[in-house]
Design a protein around this motif. Structure first.
Motif, short mmCIF file in Angstrom:
data_model
loop_
_atom_site.label_atom_id
_atom_site.label_comp_id
_atom_site.label_asym_id
_atom_site.label_seq_id
_atom_site.Cartn_x
_atom_site.Cartn_y
_atom_site.Cartn_z
N TYR A 77 -2.35 -5.25 -11.43
CA TYR A 77 -3.71 -5.75 -11.40
C TYR A 77 -4.60 -4.78 -10.62
N ASP A 78 -5.77 -4.53 -11.10
CA ASP A 78 -6.80 -3.80 -10.37
C ASP A 78 -6.28 -2.57 -9.63
N GLY A 79 -5.47 -1.75 -10.31
CA GLY A 79 -4.97 -0.53 -9.68
C GLY A 79 -3.81 -0.73 -8.72
N HIS A 80 -3.18 -1.89 -8.77
CA HIS A 80 -2.04 -2.19 -7.91
C HIS A 80 -0.87 -2.68 -8.75
N GLU A 81 0.33 -2.36 -8.29
CA GLU A 81 1.55 -2.89 -8.89
C GLU A 81 2.26 -3.71 -7.84
N VAL A 82 2.82 -4.83 -8.25
CA VAL A 82 3.50 -5.73 -7.32
C VAL A 82 4.89 -6.03 -7.86
N LEU A 84 8.28 -8.51 -6.88
CA LEU A 84 8.89 -9.57 -6.07
C LEU A 84 10.40 -9.42 -6.18
N VAL A 85 11.06 -9.40 -5.01
CA VAL A 85 12.49 -9.12 -4.95
C VAL A 85 13.16 -10.12 -4.02
N ARG A 86 14.33 -10.58 -4.43
CA ARG A 86 15.18 -11.39 -3.55
C ARG A 86 16.48 -10.61 -3.40
N ARG A 87 16.91 -10.42 -2.14
CA ARG A 87 18.17 -9.71 -1.92
C ARG A 87 18.91 -10.28 -0.73
N ALA A 88 20.20 -9.99 -0.70
CA ALA A 88 21.03 -10.42 0.43
C ALA A 88 20.99 -9.34 1.49
N GLN A 89 20.79 -9.75 2.74
CA GLN A 89 20.83 -8.83 3.88
C GLN A 89 21.64 -9.50 4.97
N GLN A 90 22.76 -8.92 5.30
CA GLN A 90 23.66 -9.46 6.31
C GLN A 90 24.00 -10.92 6.03
N GLY A 91 24.23 -11.22 4.76
CA GLY A 91 24.66 -12.55 4.36
C GLY A 91 23.57 -13.58 4.19
N THR A 92 22.32 -13.22 4.42
CA THR A 92 21.23 -14.19 4.23
C THR A 92 20.22 -13.63 3.23
N ALA A 93 19.45 -14.51 2.64
CA ALA A 93 18.45 -14.12 1.65
C ALA A 93 17.21 -13.56 2.34
N VAL A 94 16.69 -12.47 1.78
CA VAL A 94 15.43 -11.89 2.22
C VAL A 94 14.54 -11.78 0.99
N LEU A 95 13.31 -12.22 1.12
CA LEU A 95 12.34 -12.12 0.04
C LEU A 95 11.37 -10.99 0.35
N HIS A 96 11.16 -10.10 -0.60
CA HIS A 96 10.26 -8.96 -0.45
C HIS A 96 9.14 -9.09 -1.47
N THR A 97 7.95 -8.71 -1.06
CA THR A 97 6.86 -8.47 -1.98
C THR A 97 6.35 -7.07 -1.67
N PHE A 98 6.42 -6.19 -2.65
CA PHE A 98 5.98 -4.81 -2.50
C PHE A 98 4.67 -4.64 -3.25
N VAL A 99 3.68 -4.02 -2.62
CA VAL A 99 2.39 -3.75 -3.25
C VAL A 99 2.20 -2.23 -3.25
N TRP A 100 2.11 -1.67 -4.45
CA TRP A 100 1.96 -0.23 -4.64
C TRP A 100 0.59 0.07 -5.20
N ARG A 101 -0.01 1.17 -4.78
CA ARG A 101 -1.25 1.66 -5.39
C ARG A 101 -0.85 2.35 -6.68
N ALA A 102 -1.46 1.98 -7.77
CA ALA A 102 -1.08 2.51 -9.08
C ALA A 102 -2.31 3.08 -9.77
N GLU A 103 -2.71 4.27 -9.38
CA GLU A 103 -3.87 4.90 -9.99
C GLU A 103 -3.40 5.92 -11.01
N ARG A 104 -3.97 5.88 -12.18
CA ARG A 104 -3.55 6.80 -13.25
C ARG A 104 -3.73 8.25 -12.79
#
Length: 132
Positions: A77-82, A84-104
């Motif tokens: 959206y609007d020059g950004h890429e997002v 959403l990731v769920r991963r295990a870290q040391q046996g527990t769930a961690v939720l990540h949201t990554f926001v990248w600048r995506a300019e052509r």
């Protein structure tokens, strides 16, 4: 899902576990922030420099891999890429949201990393919030 974005996310997670601060630094925008929240509602905000140096700098995690990773969604959206990731870290769930600048035609830079999990807020807290 956006495969190039998935690849960047996997590279980011792998670099963090490898303690490869040069790779992390190359991916971060100058105004990058990592915002981490735990189950108690505590929040810590790390700047690019804080994440890449001192006590918060990623260290090689011997024997630990990126673990079980689930890419839940990607969007643009609007020059950004997002991603959403769920991963295990040391046996527990961690939720990540990554926001990248995506300019052509421009190099994609990571602007924000939002983390939620049991053990993602550690060390001295600069900003602390508690649930009301």
């Amino acid at each position: 899902m956006d495969q190039p974005l998935v690849e960047r996310v996997l590279d980011w997670l792998s670099a963090g576990l490898a303690g490869d601060t040069a790779a992390l630094d190359a991916a971060c925008a100058p105004d990058f922030e990592s915002i981490r929240c735990d189950e108690a509602g505590r929040v810590v905000k790390l700047t690019r420099q804080e994440l890449l140096s001192g006590p918060h700098a990623p260290k090689r995690c011997a024997g630990e891999r990126t673990g079980e990773i689930h890419l839940l969604a990607t969007s643009e959206y609007d020059g950004h890429e997002v991603a959403l990731v769920r991963r295990a870290q040391q046996g527990t769930a961690v939720l990540h949201t990554f926001v990248w600048r995506a300019e052509r035609g421009q190099r994609r830079m990571l602007l924000r990393e939002f983390l939620y999990g049991e053990s993602v807020v550690d060390g001295p807290l600069r900003n602390q919030q508690r649930p009301e």
